[in-house]
Scaffold this active site. Sequence first.
Site, PDB file in Angstrom:
ATOM      1  N   MET A  46       0.846  -1.208   0.000  1.00 26.58           N
ATOM      2  CA  MET A  46       0.000   0.000   0.000  1.00 26.58           C
ATOM      3  C   MET A  46       0.873   1.246   0.000  1.00 26.58           C
ATOM      4  O   MET A  46       0.613   2.208  -0.722  1.00 26.58           O
ATOM      5  CB  MET A  46      -0.908   0.015   1.238  1.00 26.58           C
ATOM      6  CG  MET A  46      -1.998  -1.020   1.205  1.00 26.58           C
ATOM      7  SD  MET A  46      -2.812  -1.178   2.820  1.00 26.58           S
ATOM      8  CE  MET A  46      -3.513   0.449   3.009  1.00 26.58           C
ATOM      9  N   GLN A  99       2.281   1.864  -3.422  1.00 29.88           N
ATOM     10  CA  GLN A  99       1.255   2.407  -4.323  1.00 29.88           C
ATOM     11  C   GLN A  99       0.975   3.876  -4.001  1.00 29.88           C
ATOM     12  O   GLN A  99       0.807   4.704  -4.884  1.00 29.88           O
ATOM     13  CB  GLN A  99      -0.022   1.567  -4.184  1.00 29.88           C
ATOM     14  CG  GLN A  99      -1.251   2.141  -4.862  1.00 29.88           C
ATOM     15  CD  GLN A  99      -1.100   2.222  -6.379  1.00 29.88           C
ATOM     16  OE1 GLN A  99      -0.322   1.474  -6.967  1.00 29.88           O
ATOM     17  NE2 GLN A  99      -1.828   3.127  -7.007  1.00 29.88           N
ATOM     18  N   GLU A 100       0.951   4.207  -2.727  1.00 32.00           N
ATOM     19  CA  GLU A 100       0.583   5.563  -2.314  1.00 32.00           C
ATOM     20  C   GLU A 100       1.681   6.582  -2.584  1.00 32.00           C
ATOM     21  O   GLU A 100       1.404   7.679  -3.057  1.00 32.00           O
ATOM     22  CB  GLU A 100       0.249   5.573  -0.811  1.00 32.00           C
ATOM     23  CG  GLU A 100      -1.018   4.813  -0.442  1.00 32.00           C
ATOM     24  CD  GLU A 100      -2.288   5.544  -0.872  1.00 32.00           C
ATOM     25  OE1 GLU A 100      -2.195   6.546  -1.582  1.00 32.00           O
ATOM     26  OE2 GLU A 100      -3.380   5.087  -0.487  1.00 32.00           O
ATOM     27  N   SER A 101       2.930   6.235  -2.269  1.00 32.85           N
ATOM     28  CA  SER A 101       3.972   7.273  -2.303  1.00 32.85           C
ATOM     29  C   SER A 101       5.304   6.802  -2.860  1.00 32.85           C
ATOM     30  O   SER A 101       6.283   7.546  -2.796  1.00 32.85           O
ATOM     31  CB  SER A 101       4.222   7.760  -0.867  1.00 32.85           C
ATOM     32  OG  SER A 101       4.863   6.722  -0.135  1.00 32.85           O
TER      33      SER A 101
END
Length: 485
Positions: free
Chosen positions: A310, A313-315
């Site tokens: 996650m 994917q986010e940063s």
Amino acid sequence: MFAQSVFRLRCACWLSAIGVLLLLGGCAEEPSTLERIQAEGTLRVVTRNSPATYFQDRNGETGFEYELVKRFADDLGLKLEIETADNLDELFSRLNQTNGPVLAAAGLVGSQGRQTQARFSSAYLEVTPQVVYRNGQQRPSRPGDLVDKRILVLKGSSHAEQLQALQQQIPELKFEESAAVEVVDLLRMVDEGQIDLTLVDSNELAMNQVYFPNVRVAFDLGDAQHLGWAVAPGEDTSLLDEINAFIARAHENGSLQRLKQRYYGHVDVLGYVGAYTFAKHLQQRLPRYEAFFRQAAQTHGVDWRLLAAMGYQESLWQPTATSKTGVRGLMMLTLRTAQAMGVSDRLDPRQSIEGGAKYIVWVKNQLPESIQEPDRTWFALAAYNVGGGHLEDARKLTEAEGLDPNKWLDVQKILPRLSQKQWYSKTRYGYARGGEPVHFVRNIRRYYDILTWVTQPQLEGTQLADSSLHVPGIDKRKPAENPPL
Ligand code: GLU
């Protein structure tokens, strides 16, 4: 009356006797390979221990070949028994042993040189042999450029055979073969500059690219080739026929396509550049945050690799990431979510990860009971991305279509409709960028899969790698210490 019964009895006796004779007659004939396997109840398969074929992960045995051959065994109602050979020569010699394994499922090309050692099934995968070099070195672009390079390939491989054939045209070409390495080792050696070049199949490279940031494709050597399962040479085609029928069914019903996508789809999804960028970040960025992911995962009872996926994917694992919409930090939390999760500084990676973990668990707990694992995790990610209300809208639309609102596979088809007026006007929460959660979940699942491979504990009975981050090798592994989600 009595005579009639005696007559019937005699007839019955005769008939049984004839039956027994027929049976005996049948038994006298040699059973076919397939009949023998069915009588034994076990399918014995030999393979290679590699990420593209067969290995152990947190749930036990896995791998492309393993999954495919397991389905084949299940279809036949057989127990599957897998053994691994240390190298390709050993694999073929085991296949030819009396009472040895009956099938080799090991990412094998049905090459010309192998025809005396085995018979090959129809193709289940098309691959291209690729010459691989190290980024920063001069890129070879044609067979002539292979001269004066240190080239290493697997001993007894289709690639050794190909290079031998090439020597007919280019006598100065030299290469070495090794029985002590696997494809991952060859790629590592190129990555680290120990050898100049190697030759591997495109599927193996696709799977391993993410581990080796410096590895690049120079060019495809020759035409596409077919991978097939191998059985021992001989007249008896009973097993081979059954395999071919199975492969044809797997092509038709799409299960083979899905399996390919799962195992080899990374490069398609990440893109070629994305795959080696991921590899670089895996080495350079993740180690800084791994301990935070593990800690948060333990506190909240989730798999740390899911949290790490996650975060990527986010940063892209950047703690100071910010977006125009005001989300910030490694887990890209909104101010509201951060406050609700007790995060005071979103740019502090430890806090961000802790907040993200707490939030995904909270989101998951809001989901209806009817959604079961593993779908429950994918729904939780979608809700994390698009919001629970929109997800609920999509589930209602899914149900109205006669599909299953508890299956991610069905709901993900419907989610993109939330951005079309004809559909969102009928929903409670209205417009949403419905395609986004689909990409979000798909990407996270990819990263998660990759992280699962990279972090397998290795070397059963011997020393464990210092860091849990390592490239899978050829060693036997034990299941990971982390429970599945
Ligand atoms: N496909 C190769 C072969 O048939 C083995 C795997 C590889 O070297 O990429 O020998």
